[in-house]
Design a protein around this motif. Structure first.
Motif, PDB file in Angstrom:
ATOM      1  N   LEU A 138      43.068  -9.418  75.522  1.00  0.00           N
ATOM      2  CA  LEU A 138      43.030  -7.984  75.213  1.00  0.00           C
ATOM      3  C   LEU A 138      44.360  -7.581  74.584  1.00  0.00           C
ATOM      4  N   ARG A 139      44.281  -7.079  73.380  1.00  0.00           N
ATOM      5  CA  ARG A 139      45.493  -6.663  72.667  1.00  0.00           C
ATOM      6  C   ARG A 139      45.337  -5.226  72.193  1.00  0.00           C
ATOM      7  N   PRO A 140      45.796  -4.286  72.990  1.00  0.00           N
ATOM      8  CA  PRO A 140      45.707  -2.896  72.563  1.00  0.00           C
ATOM      9  C   PRO A 140      46.645  -2.636  71.390  1.00  0.00           C
ATOM     10  N   GLY A 151      41.648 -13.146  65.122  1.00  0.00           N
ATOM     11  CA  GLY A 151      42.294 -12.218  66.067  1.00  0.00           C
ATOM     12  C   GLY A 151      43.806 -12.359  66.043  1.00  0.00           C
ATOM     13  N   ASP A 152      44.275 -13.575  65.888  1.00  0.00           N
ATOM     14  CA  ASP A 152      45.720 -13.806  65.780  1.00  0.00           C
ATOM     15  C   ASP A 152      46.272 -13.033  64.594  1.00  0.00           C
ATOM     16  N   ILE A 153      45.586 -13.155  63.471  1.00  0.00           N
ATOM     17  CA  ILE A 153      46.076 -12.547  62.230  1.00  0.00           C
ATOM     18  C   ILE A 153      45.942 -11.017  62.280  1.00  0.00           C
ATOM     19  N   THR A 182      45.804  -8.991  64.780  1.00  0.00           N
ATOM     20  CA  THR A 182      46.654  -8.268  65.744  1.00  0.00           C
ATOM     21  C   THR A 182      48.109  -8.207  65.286  1.00  0.00           C
ATOM     22  N   ASP A 183      48.584  -9.241  64.611  1.00  0.00           N
ATOM     23  CA  ASP A 183      49.925  -9.102  64.011  1.00  0.00           C
ATOM     24  C   ASP A 183      49.897  -8.011  62.951  1.00  0.00           C
ATOM     25  N   GLU A 184      48.861  -8.008  62.138  1.00  0.00           N
ATOM     26  CA  GLU A 184      48.758  -6.997  61.091  1.00  0.00           C
ATOM     27  C   GLU A 184      48.748  -5.597  61.706  1.00  0.00           C
TER      28      GLU A 184
HETATM   29 MN    MN Z   1      50.098 -14.534  66.825  1.00  0.00          MN
END
Ligand code: MN
Ligand code: IPM
Length: 360
Positions: free
Chosen positions: A105-107, A244-246, A248-250
Motif C-alpha cells: 500500500l503506497r498512499p 507499481g514501482d514506476i 509510485t515514484d512518478e
Molecule cells: Mn521503487
C-alpha cells in the motif's frame, strides 16, 4: 497492546530516519500504556559488509518471529557491480518474499503546504489522495526464467502471474476502495501483454463481488500521463509489481518529495513497513534527511499492525501540523522562505513529537 517490532534500518539515510520513526512509536506506546519492543538487525549493504550477505539468517529469523518489520532503506553505489541477488536490493526482495506480504500500500497525497515543492501546478494536485496497491511478490521481479547470458549477449526476465496472485491483491484493493471513495483503477498493458490480459480478466471477475465499487482499467502508459494531468480523479489504483514501482515514484512528484511517502505491505505472515524513498547516499550521515516519510510509515504500523487507528491519525495530523507551522527539512525548503524554519532530521523528529504530545 503488545507489539514486537523488528527494525532493519539498512543503509544511507535509513538509520537516521528510522530512529525518528521509532522515537514516535515509543512515545505513542508510553502515552497509551502499550508494550512495544524494538529489536535491531542488519539488512542491505551494511549486512553485506558485516555478514557477507544482504539478508543474514538471524535478521530473517527475527523478522519472521516479529509482529511487524520496519525497514529504513537499502542500497549504495559501492554495490552497483554485484549481481541482482547479491546486492543490497536482493536482501530487500528476499525479506519481502519471506514475509509473504503481497499487497504493497503506497498512499500518495498532496500536502497543501508543499504544493510549491511540486513542479505541477497547485490547481492540478491540490486534494490528491490516491492509494496505490502495488502487487509485490510477482511479475518480472520474481519471475523465472531470468538471465543475462554474457556469451550469447541475451538478457531476459519473465513477467508472470497466476490468476490467484491477481485475485488476492485485487481483493485487497476492492476492500480498500469500499472504505474510501469506491473507485478502483486497475493498471495493465493488456493491449500488448498476455500476462496483462490475464490480470484484467481476473480483476474483472473479482469486481462481481464488489458491486458498490466502480472499476476502470487503464493501460500503464496512459496512466503515467493521467496521474500527472488529473491525479484527483483516482482513488485506489491496483497494479502489478514493476508498473507499481514506476508509477509510485512518478506520483512522488505530486507530493513534491519522495521523502514524504510511507508504505505498508500486508497480506503475508508479517507486515513489512518501509518508506518509499531510497537510501539517498549523497545526503547520508549529514543529519539533513527528511524523517517524515519514515514517521508516516510508523503511523501505518499503528494502523495495520497495532490496530491503533486513532493514534495513527494523531501521528498523521502532527506531521501535517509541522508543515502548516512552517517547519521543513532542507529538501522541503523551497520557494518563499518567509515563515519557514529549516531543521535537521532530529529536530524535525522532535518537533513532530512535541506536537504529538500536545494532542494526547
Ligand atoms: Mn521503487
Ligand atoms: C521500491 C524500491 C525497490 C523496488 C528496490 C530497492 C528493490 O525501488 O521499494 O520501490 O524496486 O521494489
Amino acid at each position: 497492546m503488545k507489539l514486537n517490532v523488528l527494525v532493519t534500518a539498512g543503509d544511507g539515510i535509513g538509520p537516521e530516519v528510522t530512529a525518528e520513526a521509532v522515537a514516535v512509536l515509543k512515545q505513542i506506546a508510553q502515552a497509551g500504556g502499550h508494550d512495544f519492543s524494538f529489536t535491531e538487525k542488519r539488512i542491505g549493504g551494511i549486512a553485506i559488509v558485516n555478514d557477507g550477505t544482504p539478508l543474514p539468517k538471524d535478521t530473517l529469523d527475527a523478522a519472521v518471529a516479529s509482529d511487524a518489520v520496519l525497514l529504513g532503506a537499502v542500497g549504495g553505489n559501492e554495490f552497483n557491480s554485484l549481481a541482482p541477488d547479491k546486492r543490497p536490493e536482493g536482501g530487500l526482495l528476499q525479506i519481502r518474499a519471506a514475509l509473504g506480504g503481497f499487497a504493497n500500500l503506497r498512499p500518495c497525497f498532496s500536502f497543501k503546504e508543499l504544493t510549491v515543492n511540486s513542479p505541477l501546478r497547485p490547481e492540478i494536485i491540490e486534494g490528491t489522495d490516491i492509494m496505490f496497491v502495488r502487487e509485490l511478490l510477482g511479475g518480472a521481479y520474481f519471475g523465472k526464467p531470468r538471465e543475462w547470458n554474457k556469451e550469447t549477449g541475451v538478457g531476459y526476465n519473465t513477467m508472470v502471474y497466476t490468476k490467484d496472485e491477481v485475485t488476492r491483491v485485487a481483493r485487497v484493493a476492492f476492500q480498500l476502495a469500499q472504505k474510501r471513495r469506491k473507485k478502483l483503477c486497475s493498471v495493465d498493458k493488456a493491449n500488448v501483454l498476455e500476462v496483462s490480459q490475464l490480470w484484467r480478466a481476473a480483476v474483472t471477475e473479482v469486481a462481481k463481488d464488489f458491486p458498490d465499487v466502480t472499476l476502470e482499467h487503464q493501460y500503464v502508459d496512459a496512466m503515467a500521463m493521467h496521474i500527472m494531468n488529473r491525479p484527483r480523479d483516482f482513488d485506489v489504483v491496483v497494479t502489478e509489481n514493476l508498473f507499481g514501482d514506476i508509477l509510485t515514484d512518478e506520483s512522488g512528484v505530486i507530493t513534491g518529495s519522495l521523502g514524504m511517502l510511507p508504505s505498508a505491505t500486508i497480506g503475508g505472515k508479517v507486515n513489512l513497513y518501509e518508506p518509499v524513498h531510497g537510501s539517498a547516499p549523497d545526503i547520508a550521515g549529514k543529519g539533513i534527511a527528511n524523517p517524515l516519510g519514515a514517521i508516516l510509515t510508523g503511523a501505518l504500523i499503528l494502523r495495520h499492525s497495532a490496530g491503533l487507528e486513532k493514534e495513527a491519525v494523531l501521528v498523521e495530523t502532527a506531521v501535517k501540523k509541522v508543515l502548516e507551522d512552517g517547519f521543513r527539512t532542507k529538501d522541503l525548503a523551497r520557494g518563499n522562505m518567509d515563515g519557514l524554519t529549516v531543521m535537521s532530521t532530529t529536530e524535525m523528529g522532535a518537533k513532530v513529537r512535541e506536537l504529538l504530545a500536545a494532542s494526547f
